[in-house]
Design a protein around this motif. Structure first.
Motif, PDB file in Angstrom:
ATOM      1  N   TYR A   1      52.289  72.280   5.070  1.00 57.86           N
ATOM      2  CA  TYR A   1      53.600  72.936   5.035  1.00 57.86           C
ATOM      3  C   TYR A   1      53.649  73.945   3.906  1.00 57.86           C
TER       4      TYR A   1
ATOM      5  N   GLU B   1      50.788  82.562   7.733  1.00 64.44           N
ATOM      6  CA  GLU B   1      50.508  81.773   8.947  1.00 64.44           C
ATOM      7  C   GLU B   1      51.622  80.768   9.268  1.00 64.44           C
ATOM      8  N   ALA B   2      52.651  80.687   8.426  1.00 66.78           N
ATOM      9  CA  ALA B   2      53.688  79.664   8.641  1.00 66.78           C
ATOM     10  C   ALA B   2      54.571  80.017   9.831  1.00 66.78           C
ATOM     11  N   GLY B   3      54.876  79.010  10.643  1.00 64.34           N
ATOM     12  CA  GLY B   3      55.830  79.185  11.729  1.00 64.34           C
ATOM     13  C   GLY B   3      57.236  79.099  11.165  1.00 64.34           C
TER      14      GLY B   3
ATOM     15  N   ARG C   1      51.943  75.562   8.639  1.00 64.23           N
ATOM     16  CA  ARG C   1      50.910  76.590   8.797  1.00 64.23           C
ATOM     17  C   ARG C   1      50.208  76.468  10.143  1.00 64.23           C
ATOM     18  N   ARG C   2      50.179  77.558  10.883  1.00 69.11           N
ATOM     19  CA  ARG C   2      49.549  77.544  12.219  1.00 69.11           C
ATOM     20  C   ARG C   2      48.033  77.430  12.131  1.00 69.11           C
ATOM     21  N   ASP C   3      47.456  78.037  11.077  1.00 68.02           N
ATOM     22  CA  ASP C   3      45.993  77.946  10.949  1.00 68.02           C
ATOM     23  C   ASP C   3      45.567  76.501  10.688  1.00 68.02           C
TER      24      ASP C   3
ATOM     25  N   ILE D   1      47.296  73.810  11.705  1.00 69.74           N
ATOM     26  CA  ILE D   1      47.518  73.114  12.988  1.00 69.74           C
ATOM     27  C   ILE D   1      46.304  73.315  13.904  1.00 69.74           C
ATOM     28  N   ALA D   2      45.814  74.547  13.957  1.00 63.99           N
ATOM     29  CA  ALA D   2      44.662  74.832  14.833  1.00 63.99           C
ATOM     30  C   ALA D   2      43.440  74.030  14.394  1.00 63.99           C
TER      31      ALA D   2
ATOM     32  N   ARG E   1      43.836  70.335  15.295  1.00 58.46           N
ATOM     33  CA  ARG E   1      43.587  70.168  16.750  1.00 58.46           C
ATOM     34  C   ARG E   1      42.089  70.171  17.035  1.00 58.46           C
TER      35      ARG E   1
ATOM     36  N   TRP F   1      55.589  68.243  13.584  1.00 61.34           N
ATOM     37  CA  TRP F   1      54.224  68.717  13.293  1.00 61.34           C
ATOM     38  C   TRP F   1      53.210  67.952  14.130  1.00 61.34           C
TER      39      TRP F   1
ATOM     40  N   ALA G   1      52.882  69.291  17.452  1.00 58.11           N
ATOM     41  CA  ALA G   1      52.097  70.537  17.448  1.00 58.11           C
ATOM     42  C   ALA G   1      50.598  70.251  17.377  1.00 58.11           C
TER      43      ALA G   1
END
Ligand code: AHR
Length: 502
Positions: free
Chosen positions: A37, A43-45, A50-52, A54-55, A58, A112, A115
């Motif tokens: 966070y 990159e924060a939604g 942070r989306r990077d 999250i990726a 995953r 989160w 996500a």
């Protein structure tokens, strides 16, 4: 050096559960704040995550994530972390001598998790709190509605229950460092009461009693016996925690850490089964290996440095180990140990996930990258499917100062009957020479062959991925000589490899 591996699809140890590839997020250091966070980061939604990151989570392939601690949970008041953010209190976290702002709480974390595609596993505070607060949290998370706390959840924006299925009854209650640390007898009695009450509220949940913080604990073995004597009928799992590090340059013993993990698991299973035998019970307690990793605890001084009544930082840099190739090879060996015991270790959580002894690192305002340990986890999580097999390893041994003679090679094998594909995870512990592996695949099927192979190794076993050089270490393709029913690969010194068989 040559080692032989014989694979047989009929020699099933147990099913590989997705839960074996769990993670752990604690409110500790820069894990949550300035980790997953970071509002204001490019990159924060809109929610600040942070989306990077999250990726990468995953890509890592993490199933269930244990939350919110760890030592942190033993002083945590869960209700601080819900409701309008402006009203949430700033609290002093004794475990890590930090300030918890409660900006990220249960609801934000659950968003989160959606996500990243992982499930929530919660720990209740049995350090400063007890049965009532555990019940309150369970009512808040799992009751659909119509009661005070379930309606409070709905007011806070979550109509449907969180439906949390797996619960830890406290954390490391055997450890003198734990806020609210107790004797095995006192903890066992409390855990039994909490478990019974929680099941009266929600009979579907699965419960984990605290086992030992490590097999090095002076109470190890007796702790498990006493706690399970209190809780045998009330819980599903006993926990194991283990961290390994290279001590005094003894790389041979460090590479054999999996031997210790094997022994740890087998002794906890024996102790649990002993308690069952004494009770005349046919129930089998499973293991939740809910903290495991390489962690250089001997280098861990940061909390001492920030201790003081006037110093309670938000998100200090704590436990930010930078992992080498050797660390990642040992780490891959720990995954092999978990897989070999898939019959009794049915849940596990890598401790931890981002920045804090983590496979993923971030820099505030900067990039996110994969540590060396990222690769064995992501690959094992992706390839291990179906059932774990009991693989026969015939390998020379080498001498270690801690564990005596240890095989140079360790391996775990999984086989998915449905798709007719399998995976071999293997370790070369030799530090100076390559090891050739002869694989006998005939027990999987006559025309089974190795279709793909990757290896983690490096001419410099100390190589790491850092902010300055984030892609220094990665997986490489491994050359395979493969014919129907057999294969041969040569592993470089200090290597972890994964082979796909189809
Ligand atoms: O993972 C770091 C810490 O290690 C956890 O908070 C605690 O449970 C263990 O001692």
């Amino acid at each position: 050096t040559t080692a032989h591996l014989a694979l047989d699809r009929r020699a099933v140890v147990g099913p590989v559960r997705r839960r074996l590839f769990g993670g752990f997020v604690e409110h500790l250091g820069r894990h949550v704040y300035d980790g997953i966070y970071e509002p204001g980061h490019p990159e924060a939604g809109p929610d600040g995550f942070r989306r990077d990151v999250i990726a990468l989570v995953r890509e890592l392939g993490v199933s269930t994530i244990r939350y919110p601690g760890g030592n942190f949970v033993s002083g945590f008041r869960w209700e601080d972390s819900v409701g309008p953010r402006a009203g949430r209190p700033r609290r002093l976290d004794l475990a890590w001598h930090s300030t918890e702002t409660n900006e990220v709480g249960l609801h934000e974390f659950a968003t989160w998790l959606d996500a990243v595609g992982s499930d929530l596993m919660l720990a209740v505070n049995l350090g400063t709190r007890g049965v009532q607060e555990a019940l309150d949290l369970l009512e808040y998370t799992n009751v659909p509605g119509g009661s005070d706390l379930s309606e409070w959840r709905r007011t806070n924006g979550r109509d449907e229950p969180f439906a949390v299925d797996m619960w830890c009854l406290g954390n490391e209650m055997d450890g003198p460092w734990q806020v609210g640390h107790r004797s095995a007898d006192a903890y066992g009695a409390l855990a039994s009461q909490a478990a019974k009450a929680m099941r009266m509220l929600d009979p579907s949940i699965r419960l984990v009693a605290c086992g030992s913080s490590g097999s090095y604990m002076p109470t190890f073995g007796e702790w498990e016996r006493v706690v399970l004597t209190h809780t045998y009928d009330d819980v599903d799992y006993i926990s194991c925690h283990a961290y390994y590090e290279e001590r005094d340059g003894d790389v041979g013993s460090f590479l054999a850490s999996g031997v210790d993990m094997d022994h740890f698991i087998e002794t906890v299973v024996a102790t649990a089964d002993h308690v069952g035998a004494v009770r005349g019970s046919t129930k089998r307690i499973e293991i939740s290996f809910d903290e495991w990793n390489v962690w250089y605890q001997s280098r861990f001084e940061q909390v001492d440095q920030i201790r003081g009544i006037d110093t309670w930082p938000v998100a200090p840099r704590l436990l930010e180990d930078v992992y080498s190739v050797t660390d990642a090879v040992v780490f891959g060996g720990l995954l092999i140990s978990l897989l070999k015991h898939a019959d009794r270790v049915t849940s596990a959580s890598l401790a931890q996930l981002v920045n804090v002894i983590a496979p993923i690192m971030t820099e505030p305002g900067g990039p996110a990258w994969r540590q060396t340990t990222f690769f064995p986890f992501a690959t094992t999580s992706r390839l291990a499917r179906g059932a774990a097999l009991d693989v026969h390893v015939d390998a020379p041994t080498y001498s270690t100062s801690v564990y005596g003679d240890v095989p140079v090679v360790d391996a775990a094998v999984t086989w998915d009957e449905e798709s007719g594909t399998g995976a071999v995870f293997v370790l070369n512990r030799a530090t100076a020479e390559p090891t050739t592996l002869e694989l006998d695949l005939a027990g999987l099927g006559t025309d089974v062959r190795v279709s793909e192979a990757v290896v983690l190794a490096d001419d410099d076993r100390h190589a790491r991925n850092t902010l300055a050089d984030p892609e220094r270490v990665g997986l490489r393709a491994l050359e395979v000589e493969s014919g129907p029913g057999r294969a041969r690969v040569t592993l470089p010194p200090v290597a972890w490899a994964a082979l796909t068989v189809t």
